[in-house]
Design an enzyme around this catalytic site. Structure first.
Site: not given
Length: 255
Positions: A147, A160
């Protein structure tokens, strides 16, 4: 003949979103694609049908990641599915795409939620690779879907972001470890992507705000990420390993 003809690929979380885009793209490129799903067998079957209608080959496999024994269950399902599809044995391309979100600043994250996101996003890929190395052929490819939050501060989803940072470190380490076998290991770093897991993008104001983050001025699509993964899975990327390929349209470059 596609660029991946004769290759076998496994895409975790391949039944929806970015994973679906990746599975369909690898199928169009000629790979036999194992479409992994966690719980939605119907969605995975739909992806298989889409690939087959386009002239490709695919099969679905189910295994819940983040649960005890998840990697072993996944590989058992893969072996059985591959045999049923007449694909022989072995794997050429492993795409670790499956993951879950985990919103919350550090004072808002419960320990159980932290454990869950790490189990799915970091622990599962580690053991999927570990238990899959005997199946992965020399000269193969591992692509980890990470990400863009790993290159900027992202306090609103700290746990996350930590899992994706761990995935980047795993990418670098595996590239060194597996280099002697000719296996390349790279990560792709998407930004915000318009998939069914981001329904809030249906709001025009939210979509415009997110588009403003990207230097290229729009919201990402699953195909944008899938094309980057397909490149890393191809022979064109044979001399690239241990890298984090940003596929966010240049999001937050000015931050």
């Amino acid at each position: 003949m596609g660029t991946l003809a004769g290759k076998t690929a496994l895409v975790t979380g391949g039944s929806r979103g970015i994973g679906r885009g990746i599975a369909e793209r690898l199928g169009r490129d000629g790979a036999l694609v194992a479409v992994h799903y966690g719980s939605n067998a119907a969605a995975a079957a739909e992806v298989v049908t889409t690939i087959e209608r386009a002239g490709g080959r695919a099969f679905a496999i189910g295994a819940e990641l983040g649960a005890p024994g998840d990697a072993a269950a996944l590989w058992a399902a893969f072996d059985a599915g591959l045999a049923a599809a007449g694909g022989g044995t072995g794997l050429d391309i492993l795409v670790n795409n499956a993951g879950i979100g985990a919103p919350g600043r550090i004072h808002e994250v419960a320990e159980a939620d932290w454990d869950k996101v790490f189990a799915v996003n970091a622990k599962a890929p580690f053991f999927v690779v570990q238990q899959g190395l005997g199946r992965l052929r020399d000269g193969g490819r591992i692509v980890n879907v990470s990400s863009g939050v790993t290159r900027v501060a992202f306090p609103s989803a700290v746990s996350y972001a930590m899992t994706k940072g761990a995935l980047n470190t795993l990418t670098l380490t595996l590239a060194e470890e597996l280099g002697p076998r000719g296996i390349t290991v790279n990560a792709v770093l998407p930004g915000v992507v318009a998939t069914d897991i981001n329904p809030w993008l249906d709001d025009p104001a939210a979509r415009a705000r997110v588009a403003g983050y990207a230097a290229l001025g729009r919201v990402g699509e699953a195909s944008d990420v899938a094309d980057a993964v397909a490149f890393l899975a191809s022979d064109d990327a044979r001399w690239i390993t241990g890298q984090n390929l940003d596929a966010s349209g240049g999001s937050n470059l000015g931050v």
